[in-house]
Design an enzyme around this catalytic site. Structure first.
Site, PDB file in Angstrom:
ATOM      1  N   TYR A  56      -5.234  -1.293   9.690  1.00 10.41           N
ATOM      2  CA  TYR A  56      -5.850  -1.108   8.375  1.00 10.41           C
ATOM      3  C   TYR A  56      -6.909  -0.018   8.504  1.00 10.41           C
ATOM      4  CZ  TYR A  56      -3.254  -4.990   6.489  1.00 10.41           C
ATOM      5  OH  TYR A  56      -2.234  -5.806   6.097  1.00 10.41           O
TER       6      TYR A  56
ATOM      7  N   TYR B  41       0.807  -1.219   0.000  1.00  9.55           N
ATOM      8  CA  TYR B  41       0.000   0.000   0.000  1.00  9.55           C
ATOM      9  C   TYR B  41       0.842   1.272   0.000  1.00  9.55           C
ATOM     10  CZ  TYR B  41      -3.689  -3.292   1.099  1.00  9.55           C
ATOM     11  OH  TYR B  41      -4.558  -4.347   1.065  1.00  9.55           O
TER      12      TYR B  41
ATOM     13  N   HIS C  39      -4.735   5.960  -0.795  1.00  6.24           N
ATOM     14  CA  HIS C  39      -5.262   5.760   0.552  1.00  6.24           C
ATOM     15  C   HIS C  39      -4.201   5.987   1.625  1.00  6.24           C
ATOM     16  CE1 HIS C  39      -9.203   4.936   1.896  1.00  6.24           C
ATOM     17  NE2 HIS C  39      -9.122   3.650   2.141  1.00  6.24           N
TER      18      HIS C  39
ATOM     19  N   ASN D  20     -14.138   5.493   5.444  1.00  8.18           N
ATOM     20  CA  ASN D  20     -14.263   4.458   6.474  1.00  8.18           C
ATOM     21  C   ASN D  20     -13.295   4.631   7.639  1.00  8.18           C
ATOM     22  OD1 ASN D  20     -16.423   3.152   5.267  1.00  8.18           O
ATOM     23  ND2 ASN D  20     -15.091   1.922   3.970  1.00  8.18           N
TER      24      ASN D  20
ATOM     25  N   ASN E  26     -10.052   0.687   7.800  1.00  3.60           N
ATOM     26  CA  ASN E  26     -11.425   0.596   8.302  1.00  3.60           C
ATOM     27  C   ASN E  26     -11.528   0.438   9.813  1.00  3.60           C
ATOM     28  OD1 ASN E  26     -11.979   0.755   5.616  1.00  3.60           O
ATOM     29  ND2 ASN E  26     -12.853  -1.290   5.430  1.00  3.60           N
TER      30      ASN E  26
END
Length: 190
Positions: free
Chosen positions: A64, A14, A19, A113, A66
Site C-alpha cells: 500500500y 484501486y 493514486h 506519502n 504509505n
C-alpha cells in the site's frame, strides 16, 4: 541495472484510480518490453527484463502507498543498486495538471506519502522520479477520496497519453540521463 518502481495500492478496487498511475506506468513499460511482472518477493510484485538494452527490474510494491519504502528498500538492498543513479520512481502528483509530467533527480516528498516512505527507508532524497499529473483536488473534496477516485473519460485519455510519455521519459533517463528527459518532458501541456 535499474529498479523502476511505480507506486499504487495493490487490490482491485484501486485499479484505474489517480493514486495508481504509477502502477499503470509500470504496466505500460512491461507491455512495451514484454516483461512479465508476476513474481512476488520483497513485499512487491516484479519482473526483470531489458529496456533499450539495459537490465531493469520493474516493481509494484504490495505494501500500500504509505509503506512503499519498505518494499523499495528490500529491492535496493537485494540488487545492490545505487538509489541516486539506478532507481526511478513513477507516481501521481496532484500539483500537476492532468496529463502533465515532471521529471526530477531529487527532492522532498512534497506531501506524497509514498515518496515520504521511500525517503525514510532508503535514507536519501536523491533518486530519479517521474511525476504524473492527476490534477488538483477540488476544494470541497477530501484528499483521500480524490486520489482514490477515478478519472473522467476525458481525463483518462490525457493520463493514458502522459503514461506513454512517461515510458519514453524513462527510456531517455536510462539511455541518456535525467536531464535529457527533463528537457523534453518538463513542459506544461496546453
Amino acid at each position: 541495472m535499474y529498479i523502476i518502481a511505480g507506486l499504487g495500492n495493490p487490490t482491485k478496487e484501486y485499479n484505474g484510480t489517480r493514486h495508481n498511475v504509477g502502477f499503470d506506468a509500470i504496466d505500460a513499460i512491461a507491455k512495451k518490453y514484454k516483461i512479465n511482472v508476476d513474481s512476488k518477493k520483497h513485499k512487491g510484485i516484479f519482473g526483470t527484463g531489458y529496456v533499450e538494452g539495459y537490465k531493469v527490474i520493474l516493481v509494484k510494491p504490495l505494501t500500500y502507498m504509505n509503506l512503499s519504502g519498505e518494499s523499495i528498500r528490500e529491492f535496493i538492498d537485494y540488487y545492490k543498486v545505487e538509489p541516486e543513479d539506478e532507481l526511478i520512481i513513477l507516481y501521481d502528483d496532484i500539483d500537476l495538471d492532468v496529463g502533465q509530467l515532471r521529471i526530477r533527480k531529487k527532492g522532498s516528498a512534497g506531501g506524497h506519502n509514498g515518496i515520504k516512505s521511500i525517503i525514510a527507508h532508503v535514507g536519501t532524497q536523491n533518486f530519479m522520479r517521474v511525476k504524473i499529473g492527476v490534477g488538483e483536488k477540488p476544494k470541497h473534496m477530501d484528499l483521500a477520496d480524490y486520489v482514490l477516485g477515478h478519472f473522467s473519460k476525458e481525463e483518462r485519455q490525457l493520463v493514458d497519453e502522459s503514461i506513454t510519455n512517461a515510458v519514453e521519459a524513462v527510456e531517455l533517463m536510462i539511455t541518456r540521463d535525467a536531464d535529457a528527459a527533463m528537457n523534453v518532458y518538463n513542459q506544461k501541456v496546453r
